[in-house]
Design an enzyme around this catalytic site. Structure first.
Site, short mmCIF file in Angstrom:
data_model
loop_
_atom_site.label_atom_id
_atom_site.label_comp_id
_atom_site.label_asym_id
_atom_site.label_seq_id
_atom_site.Cartn_x
_atom_site.Cartn_y
_atom_site.Cartn_z
N ASN A 251 -83.61 82.20 57.35
CA ASN A 251 -85.00 81.77 57.42
C ASN A 251 -85.72 82.52 58.52
OD1 ASN A 251 -86.44 80.08 55.81
ND2 ASN A 251 -85.21 78.31 56.37
N HIS A 252 -86.97 82.79 58.28
CA HIS A 252 -87.79 83.46 59.29
C HIS A 252 -88.95 82.54 59.63
CE1 HIS A 252 -85.42 86.99 58.42
NE2 HIS A 252 -85.66 86.81 57.14
N PRO A 253 -89.44 82.63 60.87
CA PRO A 253 -90.51 81.70 61.28
C PRO A 253 -91.76 81.90 60.44
CG PRO A 253 -90.15 83.41 62.92
CD PRO A 253 -89.06 83.56 61.92
N THR A 254 -92.30 80.80 59.95
CA THR A 254 -93.49 80.91 59.10
C THR A 254 -94.77 80.83 59.91
OG1 THR A 254 -93.38 78.53 58.78
CG2 THR A 254 -92.35 79.90 57.08
N ARG B 214 -88.46 89.73 65.01
CA ARG B 214 -87.73 88.51 65.37
C ARG B 214 -86.98 88.68 66.68
NH1 ARG B 214 -83.95 86.99 60.89
NH2 ARG B 214 -83.07 85.57 62.41
#
Ligand SMILES: CC(C)(COP(=O)(O)OP(=O)(O)OC[C@H]1O[C@@H](n2cnc3c(N)ncnc32)[C@H](O)[C@@H]1OP(=O)(O)O)[C@@H](O)C(=O)NCCC(=O)NCCS
Length: 226
Positions: A61-64, A74
């Site tokens: 997951n990557h920060p939204t 990141r």
């Protein structure tokens, strides 16, 4: 990666803390096809699980809510990505600019999967999700929330379809934990008669049926099974 034996793992990528005995993953008639390969990045998978082809578990997951979710920005990007373009190749300095709070916030735990879980073909289980013992994930689902023991979910996003058994039975199954005893504890039972099964299981356990102790193998490297 710690693996209890025996397991049967079909083609795919595996990065799992522990896989329980008698679990099978991608072993159907299509398992040799490229499109059947699985991707599994999970904290734990229990015993007697059965995962079908082309499933994906624990996608990163990557920060939204960062200005960009792109992995090149990141915090843990040990990146080789576009290094030359980032402040003229000073990637470590980029990393210092991302605060510790942001680091913590943008991580979700890897999935934890119980025992006797069946995941249907082409399903996706996202990070942060726990699948309870006996859960079933319908083919093609995208699972975004925890699934309770013996719950069946399906769809995108996956929603509750039904429980496999009534609440009283589920409680008994979760307390008996038949998977701790290995397959022989189910020998000769009428599998379709849950009341009779529970009765016989309890009897066998009370009479001292031994727990299954598996040989454990530890793998150090990543884990592409061909
Ligand atoms: C989830 C599953 C186990 C349910 O089987 P079942 O208990 O016989 O349930 P039913 O077929 O009666 O369906 C019950 C409900 O779930 C819905 N449903 C079934 N499969 C679904 C799916 N893949 N996605 C979303 N909803 C699904 C049905 O539409 C039905 O909804 P309704 O009550 O509103 O009509 C089955 O549909 C499934 O997905 N199996 C996986 C098959 C597979 O991938 N096999 C690979 C080899 S291991």
């Amino acid at each position: 990666m710690i693996v209890e034996t025996p397991v049967i793992l079909g083609a795919g990528y595996y990065d799992v803390g522990q896989i329980g005995a008698f679990t099978t993953i991608n072993i159907g008639r299509y398992s040799n096809e490229e499109s059947s390969k699985v991707y599994i990045d999970a904290k734990q998978i229990g015993r007697f699980c059965m995962f079908a082809k082309n499933i994906k578990i624990g996608l990163a997951n990557h920060p939204t809510d960062f200005i960009s979710p792109h992995m090149m920005f990141r915090y843990d990007s040990k990146a080789i990505f576009f290094d030359n373009y980032m402040k003229k190749g000073k990637l470590p300095e980029w990393e210092k600019t991302i605060s510790a709070t942001n680091k913590a916030r943008s991580r979700k735990e890897l999935p934890v999967i119980g025992n006797d879980v069946w995941i249907g073909a082409d399903a996706i289980v996202l990070n942060g999700v726990t699948l309870g013992d006996g859960a079933i994930i319908a083919a093609g689902s995208v699972v975004t929330h925890d699934v309770s023991p013996y719950e069946i979910v399906g769809g995108n996003p996956a929603h509750h379809i039904k429980y496999r058994f009534e609440e009283k039975i589920v409680k008994q199954l979760c307390s008996i934990k038949w998977w701790e005893y290995g397959p022989d504890i189910l020998y000769g039972l009428n599998q379709g008669d849950i009341d009779q099964c529970l009765h016989s299981l309890q009897q066998r356990i009370d009479e001292g049926f031994p727990r299954y102790v598996s040989k454990v193998i530890e793998y150090n490297l990543t884990k592409a099974v061909k």
